[in-house]
Design a protein around this motif. Structure first.
Motif, PDB file in Angstrom:
ATOM      1  N   SER A 138     -95.964 -36.103  47.793  1.00  0.00           N
ATOM      2  CA  SER A 138     -95.231 -36.846  48.811  1.00  0.00           C
ATOM      3  C   SER A 138     -94.026 -37.504  48.168  1.00  0.00           C
ATOM      4  CB  SER A 138     -96.120 -37.903  49.470  1.00  0.00           C
ATOM      5  OG  SER A 138     -96.550 -38.857  48.513  1.00  0.00           O
ATOM      6  N   ARG A 139     -93.138 -38.013  49.015  1.00  0.00           N
ATOM      7  CA  ARG A 139     -91.985 -38.716  48.462  1.00  0.00           C
ATOM      8  C   ARG A 139     -91.629 -39.879  49.352  1.00  0.00           C
ATOM      9  NH1 ARG A 139     -90.714 -37.156  53.038  1.00  0.00           N
ATOM     10  NH2 ARG A 139     -88.872 -35.969  53.603  1.00  0.00           N
ATOM     11  N   ASP A 140     -91.015 -40.879  48.739  1.00  0.00           N
ATOM     12  CA  ASP A 140     -90.493 -42.043  49.447  1.00  0.00           C
ATOM     13  C   ASP A 140     -88.982 -42.001  49.248  1.00  0.00           C
ATOM     14  OD1 ASP A 140     -89.557 -44.585  50.168  1.00  0.00           O
ATOM     15  OD2 ASP A 140     -91.478 -45.515  49.661  1.00  0.00           O
ATOM     16  N   ARG A 141     -88.278 -41.544  50.255  1.00  0.00           N
ATOM     17  CA  ARG A 141     -86.836 -41.361  50.097  1.00  0.00           C
ATOM     18  C   ARG A 141     -86.117 -42.679  49.889  1.00  0.00           C
ATOM     19  NH1 ARG A 141     -85.015 -37.264  54.758  1.00  0.00           N
ATOM     20  NH2 ARG A 141     -86.490 -38.464  55.981  1.00  0.00           N
ATOM     21  N   LYS A 163     -87.142 -45.239  48.265  1.00  0.00           N
ATOM     22  CA  LYS A 163     -87.353 -45.733  46.893  1.00  0.00           C
ATOM     23  C   LYS A 163     -87.015 -44.688  45.843  1.00  0.00           C
ATOM     24  CE  LYS A 163     -91.039 -48.946  48.186  1.00  0.00           C
ATOM     25  NZ  LYS A 163     -92.458 -49.319  47.976  1.00  0.00           N
TER      26      LYS A 163
END
Length: 118
Positions: A70-73, A75
């Protein structure tokens, strides 16, 4: 693009770990981000990847259903959630990035060791 992986450690069989990859240096809209792993006995293996803008992910058969990328765009962080860990998951894990449509993974972070005890 600079990548820095963290979060490795020692865990028992069946346990969980979450790896993080901090990304800096460039906007990632047109990039694919990936997690690889390598042991002295095996070639480097693509574990999972994600399209930064679209969130579409890929998983190796060996980890599908147990690992999640997953990714946190906001951050600029990518994660690898690893559940139901097995001793064969023991490896050095690397995060990497490449442009969409490119074959070569151009950017690499330093590895983080994951050890799963039986």
């Amino acid at each position: 693009v600079q990548l820095q992986a963290s979060g490795g450690g020692l865990v028992q069989t069946g346990g969980s770990l979450r790896l993080s990859c901090a990304v800096s240096g460039r906007t990632l809209a047109n990039y694919v981000m990936g997690w690889f792993r390598q042991t002295p006995e095996k070639e480097r293996e693509l574990v999972g990847s994600i399209i930064w803008s679209g969130g579409i992910s890929y998983y190796a058969d060996s980890v599908r259903g147990r690992f999640t990328v997953s990714r946190d765009r906001a951050k600029n962080l990518m994660y690898l959630q690893m559940n139901s860990l097995k001793p064969e998951d023991t490896a050095v894990y690397y995060c990497a990035a490449k442009g969409r449509g490119e074959a070569r993974w151009a950017y690499w972070g330093q590895g983080t060791q994951v050890t799963v005890s039986s």
